[in-house]
Design an enzyme around this catalytic site. Sequence first.
Site, PDB file in Angstrom:
ATOM      1  N   SER A 152       0.926  -1.194  -0.032  1.00  0.00           N
ATOM      2  CA  SER A 152       0.027   0.003  -0.014  1.00  0.00           C
ATOM      3  C   SER A 152       0.714   1.186   0.115  1.00  0.00           C
ATOM      4  O   SER A 152       1.577   1.463  -1.056  1.00  0.00           O
ATOM      5  CB  SER A 152      -0.836  -0.110   1.234  1.00  0.00           C
ATOM      6  OG  SER A 152      -1.910   0.796   1.077  1.00  0.00           O
ATOM      7  N   ASP A 247      -9.762  -4.548  -5.092  1.00  0.00           N
ATOM      8  CA  ASP A 247      -9.066  -3.448  -4.446  1.00  0.00           C
ATOM      9  C   ASP A 247      -9.018  -2.078  -5.159  1.00  0.00           C
ATOM     10  O   ASP A 247      -8.649  -2.253  -6.389  1.00  0.00           O
ATOM     11  CB  ASP A 247      -7.495  -3.974  -4.522  1.00  0.00           C
ATOM     12  CG  ASP A 247      -6.437  -2.885  -3.434  1.00  0.00           C
ATOM     13  OD1 ASP A 247      -6.887  -1.752  -3.245  1.00  0.00           O
ATOM     14  OD2 ASP A 247      -5.452  -3.551  -2.894  1.00  0.00           O
ATOM     15  N   HIS A 277      -8.174  -4.787  -0.309  1.00  0.00           N
ATOM     16  CA  HIS A 277      -6.994  -4.162  -0.014  1.00  0.00           C
ATOM     17  C   HIS A 277      -6.572  -4.640   1.270  1.00  0.00           C
ATOM     18  O   HIS A 277      -7.401  -4.708   2.351  1.00  0.00           O
ATOM     19  CB  HIS A 277      -7.304  -2.657   0.007  1.00  0.00           C
ATOM     20  CG  HIS A 277      -5.913  -1.922   0.068  1.00  0.00           C
ATOM     21  ND1 HIS A 277      -5.018  -1.896  -1.026  1.00  0.00           N
ATOM     22  CD2 HIS A 277      -5.248  -1.293   1.178  1.00  0.00           C
ATOM     23  CE1 HIS A 277      -3.771  -1.128  -0.725  1.00  0.00           C
ATOM     24  NE2 HIS A 277      -4.276  -0.698   0.759  1.00  0.00           N
TER      25      HIS A 277
END
Length: 307
Positions: A152, A247, A277
């Site tokens: 991320s 995601d 995610h």
Amino acid sequence: MQDLLSAGPGFNLVDDLDKARAAFDLKIETVIQGYEETISYEDTDIPGPTGPMKTTILRPKHQKHTTAEDTPGILHIHGGGHCTGSRFFGVNTVLPCITALGAVCVTAEYRLTPEHPQPAQLDDTYAALAWMSDHAQELGFNPRKLIVYGGSAGGNLAAGVSLLARDRAGPSIFGQVLIYPWLDDSNQTFSMKQCADIPPWTRKKNMVACDYALGKNREHVSAYTVPSHATDLEGLPPAFIDAGTADPLRDEGVDFAAALLRAGVSVELHLWPGCWHGFDTMVPNAPISRRAMAARVEWLRDLLGRS
């Protein structure tokens, strides 16, 4: 990890930032559950641009290599939207790499937004990269086998320091592992709209995090802080990129993988069906999470085998 699942969908990065930070502030004892017999760790402080940075070094207890020459090093860079998280967030996804490859792993804190907007996170991460490379001998790994690994926002920083190290002729990076990376600040990709309300990381949260990191009235954003803005990707290290199909950040990874390929950079891209995610961090024992982590290990094993 249960706190992450319960807090993730509901927290508001504007009104509940302290709550979000508390949920993502993990303890090392929680993170290494199941690996206590195979991985050791030690805490230390390393120098950063504005002062010491808390850092943890993880090693396999049963060494796979006889010399440091054969030992890879992994700089783990935590996620959390640049505004939450600690050095232990996401480390559970790299533990299989440590045990399977005999790698030395360093994971360091960096300053968080909005108190410290970019490039604070980039500068801190680059300082950790330089420290790790400079101290390879005492850490016991080969600096020519240094991998950057981040999920991320950590994927954002891994890609950013790879660009920065190339342009500064800095530490040699052997490979970059970008897990559902945050690479774009437009919030206009197809997946960002298609998966806008799928928790735990929604389009609304991503927009707030972008504003925290880059400012609301941004016009000229550095490619080091938003790698999708880079116009020259030649000479970057080989990359492994993955994301879930559910995601919001999915297409940022896909687009970056395509851009790297056009620049002649070796890329392996995976899209995990139905995954949201942070799926592997929050539900690491799910079969598809195990598949994802195993794929990263095998990519690294193959990459290191070519050295």
